[in-house]
Design an enzyme around this catalytic site. Structure first.
Site, mmCIF file in Angstrom:
data_model
loop_
_atom_site.group_PDB
_atom_site.id
_atom_site.type_symbol
_atom_site.label_atom_id
_atom_site.label_comp_id
_atom_site.label_asym_id
_atom_site.label_seq_id
_atom_site.Cartn_x
_atom_site.Cartn_y
_atom_site.Cartn_z
ATOM 1 N N SER A 138 0.421 -0.736 0.087
ATOM 2 C CA SER A 138 -0.147 -0.072 0.171
ATOM 3 C C SER A 138 1.314 1.064 0.123
ATOM 4 O O SER A 138 2.203 1.129 0.534
ATOM 5 C CB SER A 138 -0.692 -0.040 1.763
ATOM 6 O OG SER A 138 -1.510 1.096 1.765
ATOM 7 N N TYR A 151 -2.062 -0.539 10.648
ATOM 8 C CA TYR A 151 -1.807 -1.213 8.883
ATOM 9 C C TYR A 151 -0.751 -0.155 8.332
ATOM 10 O O TYR A 151 0.184 -1.745 6.895
ATOM 11 C CB TYR A 151 -3.041 -0.726 7.853
ATOM 12 C CG TYR A 151 -4.015 -0.327 6.349
ATOM 13 C CD1 TYR A 151 -4.275 -1.507 5.845
ATOM 14 C CD2 TYR A 151 -3.112 0.414 5.941
ATOM 15 C CE1 TYR A 151 -3.888 -2.267 4.681
ATOM 16 C CE2 TYR A 151 -3.372 -0.021 4.225
ATOM 17 C CZ TYR A 151 -3.636 -1.382 4.267
ATOM 18 O OH TYR A 151 -4.266 -0.911 2.752
#
Length: 252
Positions: A138, A151
């Site tokens: 990501s 995350y």
């Protein structure tokens, strides 16, 4: 863009979202696909939409025994493309409000799951002298994203795993790369916007606009764009150890 006929691709988190989109893209280029996840109904729906050359397999990628069972079930299948896409978003909260259990839950899937799947399916690729691994990371973590520390940290860990692993298995003819999407339009981002709106007291629309305004194109990317990016990466055999941003300019 490339002919994947005769190759078998295994996609984790394949029952919905990015995993399903990647499965569709690879299947459309001729690959046999194995979609892996924990929800039988969702996996069956994806396989049903693809038809021939697609199969489903149940596996919790964070569970070493489950991954071993998956590898045993696919013994004799030459998995030459491994897409580690399974991931969980984790909490939207300040670090001091995050429990150890929430932290571990994110790392168990996003990092340990990637490690376990690579450990299970890389030996076959190395033995055959060919194969491609794409780990879905990501852009989060490569630029600030408040209240998403587990995350972000997990996705940066995936990038670190990838760059080092590429040097370990590259000499055997196996490529390992990461694809780092930016915000992808869909249920996961809608959830995040709702949580951020609740936390900040703003509207969901304001939370979304504040987020996408950070990208050069002023929008989120689509699941289909991620699927096409995976196909494009597989068409570049000289790419190894790379981290590809697909973010509508979010990093910029």
């Amino acid at each position: 863009m490339t002919d994947l006929a005769g190759r078998t691709a295994l996609i984790t988190g394949g029952g919905s979202g990015l995993g399903a989109a990647i499965a569709r893209a690879l299947h459309g280029e001729g690959a046999d696909v194995v979609v892996v996840g924990r929800d039988t109904a969702k996996l069956d729906a994806v396989v049903g939409s693809l038809g021939d050359r697609a199969r489903a397999a149940i596996c919790d990628v964070a569970d070493p025994a489950a991954v071993d069972r998956l590898a045993e079930a696919l013994e004799g299948v030459d998995v030459s493309i491994l897409i580690n896409n399974a991931g969980v978003p984790g909490p939207v909260a300040a670090l001091t409000d995050i429990s150890v259990e929430d932290w571990d839950a994110v790392f168990d899937v996003n990092v340990r799951g990637t490690f376990l799947m690579c450990r299970a399916f890389l030996p076959g690729m190395v033995q055959r002298g060919t194969g491609d691994v794409i780990n879905v990371a990501s852009v989060s973590g490569k630029r600030p994203l408040a209240h998403r520390i587990p995350y972000c940290a997990s996705k940066m860990a995936v990038i670190g795993l990838t760059t080092t692993l590429a040097y370990e298995v590259g000499p055997a003819g196996v490529t390992v790369n990461t694809l780092s999407p930016g915000p992808v339009a869909g249920p996961r981002m809608e959830r995040n916007f709702r949580l951020e709106a609740e936390r900040s007291g703003s509207s969901v629309q304001d939370a979304e606009q504040a987020f996408v305004s950070r990208s050069a194109l002023g929008r989120m990317i689509t699941e289909e764009e991620v699927g096409r990016a995976v196909v494009a990466m597989l068409a570049m055999p000289g790419m190894c150890g790379a981290d590809v941003d697909l973010s509508a300019g979010m990093v910029a």
